[in-house]
Design an enzyme around this catalytic site. Sequence first.
Site, mmCIF file in Angstrom:
data_model
loop_
_atom_site.group_PDB
_atom_site.id
_atom_site.type_symbol
_atom_site.label_atom_id
_atom_site.label_comp_id
_atom_site.label_asym_id
_atom_site.label_seq_id
_atom_site.Cartn_x
_atom_site.Cartn_y
_atom_site.Cartn_z
ATOM 1 N N ARG A 180 11.442 -1.700 11.114
ATOM 2 C CA ARG A 180 10.334 -1.279 11.971
ATOM 3 C C ARG A 180 10.160 -2.258 13.130
ATOM 4 O O ARG A 180 10.340 -3.463 12.968
ATOM 5 C CB ARG A 180 9.032 -1.224 11.152
ATOM 6 C CG ARG A 180 8.769 0.145 10.571
ATOM 7 C CD ARG A 180 7.609 0.208 9.627
ATOM 8 N NE ARG A 180 6.380 -0.448 10.041
ATOM 9 C CZ ARG A 180 5.244 -0.407 9.348
ATOM 10 N NH1 ARG A 180 5.199 0.291 8.219
ATOM 11 N NH2 ARG A 180 4.163 -1.035 9.757
ATOM 12 N N ARG A 208 -9.580 0.830 8.599
ATOM 13 C CA ARG A 208 -9.159 -0.515 8.985
ATOM 14 C C ARG A 208 -10.216 -1.234 9.794
ATOM 15 O O ARG A 208 -9.990 -2.365 10.226
ATOM 16 C CB ARG A 208 -7.913 -0.392 9.866
ATOM 17 C CG ARG A 208 -6.620 -0.655 9.152
ATOM 18 C CD ARG A 208 -5.546 -0.357 10.176
ATOM 19 N NE ARG A 208 -4.405 -1.186 10.014
ATOM 20 C CZ ARG A 208 -3.304 -0.795 9.375
ATOM 21 N NH1 ARG A 208 -3.231 0.385 8.834
ATOM 22 N NH2 ARG A 208 -2.285 -1.611 9.289
ATOM 23 N N ARG A 260 11.952 -5.677 4.920
ATOM 24 C CA ARG A 260 11.753 -4.226 4.749
ATOM 25 C C ARG A 260 12.706 -3.427 5.629
ATOM 26 O O ARG A 260 12.933 -3.747 6.791
ATOM 27 C CB ARG A 260 10.314 -3.845 5.104
ATOM 28 C CG ARG A 260 10.104 -2.333 5.105
ATOM 29 C CD ARG A 260 8.668 -1.931 5.095
ATOM 30 N NE ARG A 260 7.912 -2.441 6.220
ATOM 31 C CZ ARG A 260 6.595 -2.305 6.352
ATOM 32 N NH1 ARG A 260 5.894 -1.682 5.419
ATOM 33 N NH2 ARG A 260 5.967 -2.794 7.397
ATOM 34 N N LYS A 266 0.834 -1.208 0.000
ATOM 35 C CA LYS A 266 0.000 0.000 0.000
ATOM 36 C C LYS A 266 0.868 1.258 0.000
ATOM 37 O O LYS A 266 0.665 2.179 -0.797
ATOM 38 C CB LYS A 266 -0.927 0.023 1.237
ATOM 39 C CG LYS A 266 -1.844 -1.184 1.335
ATOM 40 C CD LYS A 266 -2.728 -1.143 2.569
ATOM 41 C CE LYS A 266 -2.004 -1.205 3.900
ATOM 42 N NZ LYS A 266 -1.331 -2.494 4.174
ATOM 43 N N ARG A 292 -0.195 -9.297 13.286
ATOM 44 C CA ARG A 292 -0.830 -8.267 12.442
ATOM 45 C C ARG A 292 -1.729 -8.906 11.379
ATOM 46 O O ARG A 292 -2.785 -8.372 11.046
ATOM 47 C CB ARG A 292 0.242 -7.395 11.769
ATOM 48 C CG ARG A 292 0.912 -6.427 12.747
ATOM 49 C CD ARG A 292 2.246 -5.943 12.238
ATOM 50 N NE ARG A 292 2.171 -5.149 11.034
ATOM 51 C CZ ARG A 292 3.220 -4.940 10.213
ATOM 52 N NH1 ARG A 292 4.399 -5.474 10.458
ATOM 53 N NH2 ARG A 292 3.077 -4.190 9.144
HETATM 54 P P1 AP5 Z 1 4.878 -1.584 1.846
HETATM 55 O O1 AP5 Z 1 4.514 -0.769 0.681
HETATM 56 O O2 AP5 Z 1 5.597 -0.916 2.970
HETATM 57 O O3 AP5 Z 1 3.579 -2.385 2.350
HETATM 58 P P2 AP5 Z 1 2.314 -1.862 3.139
HETATM 59 O O4 AP5 Z 1 1.124 -2.565 2.589
HETATM 60 O O5 AP5 Z 1 2.290 -0.370 3.183
HETATM 61 O O6 AP5 Z 1 2.665 -2.509 4.558
HETATM 62 P P3 AP5 Z 1 2.639 -1.900 6.018
HETATM 63 O O7 AP5 Z 1 3.320 -2.938 6.888
HETATM 64 O O8 AP5 Z 1 3.190 -0.509 6.094
HETATM 65 O O9 AP5 Z 1 1.148 -1.900 6.289
HETATM 66 P P4 AP5 Z 1 0.444 -1.975 7.599
HETATM 67 O O10 AP5 Z 1 -0.922 -1.768 7.133
HETATM 68 O O11 AP5 Z 1 0.669 -3.162 8.446
HETATM 69 O O12 AP5 Z 1 1.173 -0.844 8.474
HETATM 70 P P5 AP5 Z 1 0.819 0.670 8.745
HETATM 71 O O13 AP5 Z 1 2.078 1.417 8.673
HETATM 72 O O14 AP5 Z 1 -0.355 1.107 7.950
HETATM 73 O O15 AP5 Z 1 5.751 -2.830 1.320
HETATM 74 C C1 AP5 Z 1 6.307 -3.766 2.224
HETATM 75 C C2 AP5 Z 1 7.706 -4.192 1.726
HETATM 76 O O16 AP5 Z 1 7.569 -4.841 0.466
HETATM 77 C C3 AP5 Z 1 8.673 -3.025 1.500
HETATM 78 O O17 AP5 Z 1 9.960 -3.458 1.842
HETATM 79 C C4 AP5 Z 1 8.592 -2.760 -0.015
HETATM 80 O O18 AP5 Z 1 9.822 -2.235 -0.513
HETATM 81 C C5 AP5 Z 1 8.305 -4.164 -0.540
HETATM 82 N N1 AP5 Z 1 7.452 -4.147 -1.725
HETATM 83 C C6 AP5 Z 1 6.270 -3.492 -1.889
HETATM 84 N N2 AP5 Z 1 5.752 -3.753 -3.095
HETATM 85 C C7 AP5 Z 1 6.618 -4.608 -3.706
HETATM 86 C C8 AP5 Z 1 6.633 -5.261 -4.972
HETATM 87 N N3 AP5 Z 1 5.647 -5.096 -5.865
HETATM 88 N N4 AP5 Z 1 7.674 -6.072 -5.253
HETATM 89 C C9 AP5 Z 1 8.668 -6.256 -4.361
HETATM 90 N N5 AP5 Z 1 8.717 -5.669 -3.158
HETATM 91 C C10 AP5 Z 1 7.692 -4.858 -2.826
HETATM 92 O O19 AP5 Z 1 0.324 0.581 10.274
HETATM 93 C C11 AP5 Z 1 1.200 0.251 11.321
HETATM 94 C C12 AP5 Z 1 0.423 0.166 12.627
HETATM 95 O O20 AP5 Z 1 -0.184 1.430 12.943
HETATM 96 C C13 AP5 Z 1 -0.738 -0.833 12.638
HETATM 97 O O21 AP5 Z 1 -0.310 -2.155 12.906
HETATM 98 C C14 AP5 Z 1 -1.604 -0.248 13.755
HETATM 99 O O22 AP5 Z 1 -1.059 -0.531 15.014
HETATM 100 C C15 AP5 Z 1 -1.480 1.253 13.517
HETATM 101 N N6 AP5 Z 1 -2.495 1.799 12.584
HETATM 102 C C16 AP5 Z 1 -2.274 2.338 11.362
HETATM 103 N N7 AP5 Z 1 -3.429 2.724 10.800
HETATM 104 C C17 AP5 Z 1 -4.398 2.416 11.680
HETATM 105 C C18 AP5 Z 1 -5.824 2.525 11.644
HETATM 106 N N8 AP5 Z 1 -6.443 3.046 10.580
HETATM 107 N N9 AP5 Z 1 -6.516 2.102 12.714
HETATM 108 C C19 AP5 Z 1 -5.898 1.579 13.804
HETATM 109 N N10 AP5 Z 1 -4.552 1.419 13.897
HETATM 110 C C20 AP5 Z 1 -3.817 1.829 12.835
#
Ligand code: AP5
Length: 225
Positions: free
Chosen positions: A168, A96, A135, A21, A179
């Site tokens: 992270r 979410r 990552r 994402k 997660r």
């Molecule tokens: P990346 O693009 O970073 O993936 P992502 O889907 O953004 O994954 P996240 O782990 O950031 O999502 P998340 O939803 O768990 O965490 P968030 O930060 O929102 O890609 C991942 C890796 O793959 C990278 O190394 C990238 O380079 C690689 N990659 C990507 N695409 C690729 C491809 N096509 N080919 C090869 N490699 C690729 O949330 C973190 C925490 O915050 C949550 O756990 C929760 O505690 C809290 N939080 C956030 N939002 C909320 C909410 N709305 N409500 C409640 N709690 C929340």
Amino acid sequence: MGAPSHYPVRLVLFGAPGVGKGTQASALMGRFGVPHISTGDMLRAAIREGTPQGQQARDIVERGELVPDVLISEMIGERLRCEDVGTGFILDGFPRTVGQAEYLDRTLEGQGRRLDAVINLAVPEAVIAERLTGRRVCEACGTSFHLALRPPRLAGQCDVCGSELKQRADDSLYVIQGRLGVYARQTAPVLAYYGTRGVLREVDGVGTVEQVSERIEAVVARLSR
Ligand code: AP5
């Protein structure tokens, strides 16, 4: 692909942790000329700065659980009132829960706006685990890398700003499994919510970053016809 200025631009990038994402939102914000709004990034910034919201969120985020709807809705509500979202936005990591999706609909409705599409990125769990454990993120500018799949030019150093890359706290295999469980229980039900509203679009998230971006752009281009 042609100029995107006519595209609908109020998008949610949806999917389990690690489906790409954040990577896709960063790649496409320039294409669509809209800000990338990541609730994960907003929370991590609040934690770094030690704000009251950050202090409340720190332990929850490190455990990989969801912060309370009220806290995140407050943060996103404020962000959606900023001037730069006038032309649209790409939301990453929000909503979410079904409660957050309802909050988003109400907020946009109050502004005379609505979502154009919710893009669900589908990636198998084995690929997700590989992506997340490898990552590395630049704490200074937020750019994300992968040790094997998207390595930085110099080991441990951000290509964009030269700062140190870090893992992270929630990217250990143990927390990743938690997660994914949280996603299945609390977040996946949001798909049914959007499915009944006709805005849900499925996109295969496996492939190079560029291939996935092209698929998303193709979906968005079809929306505007
Ligand atoms: P990346 O693009 O970073 O993936 P992502 O889907 O953004 O994954 P996240 O782990 O950031 O999502 P998340 O939803 O768990 O965490 P968030 O930060 O929102 O890609 C991942 C890796 O793959 C990278 O190394 C990238 O380079 C690689 N990659 C990507 N695409 C690729 C491809 N096509 N080919 C090869 N490699 C690729 O949330 C973190 C925490 O915050 C949550 O756990 C929760 O505690 C809290 N939080 C956030 N939002 C909320 C909410 N709305 N409500 C409640 N709690 C929340």
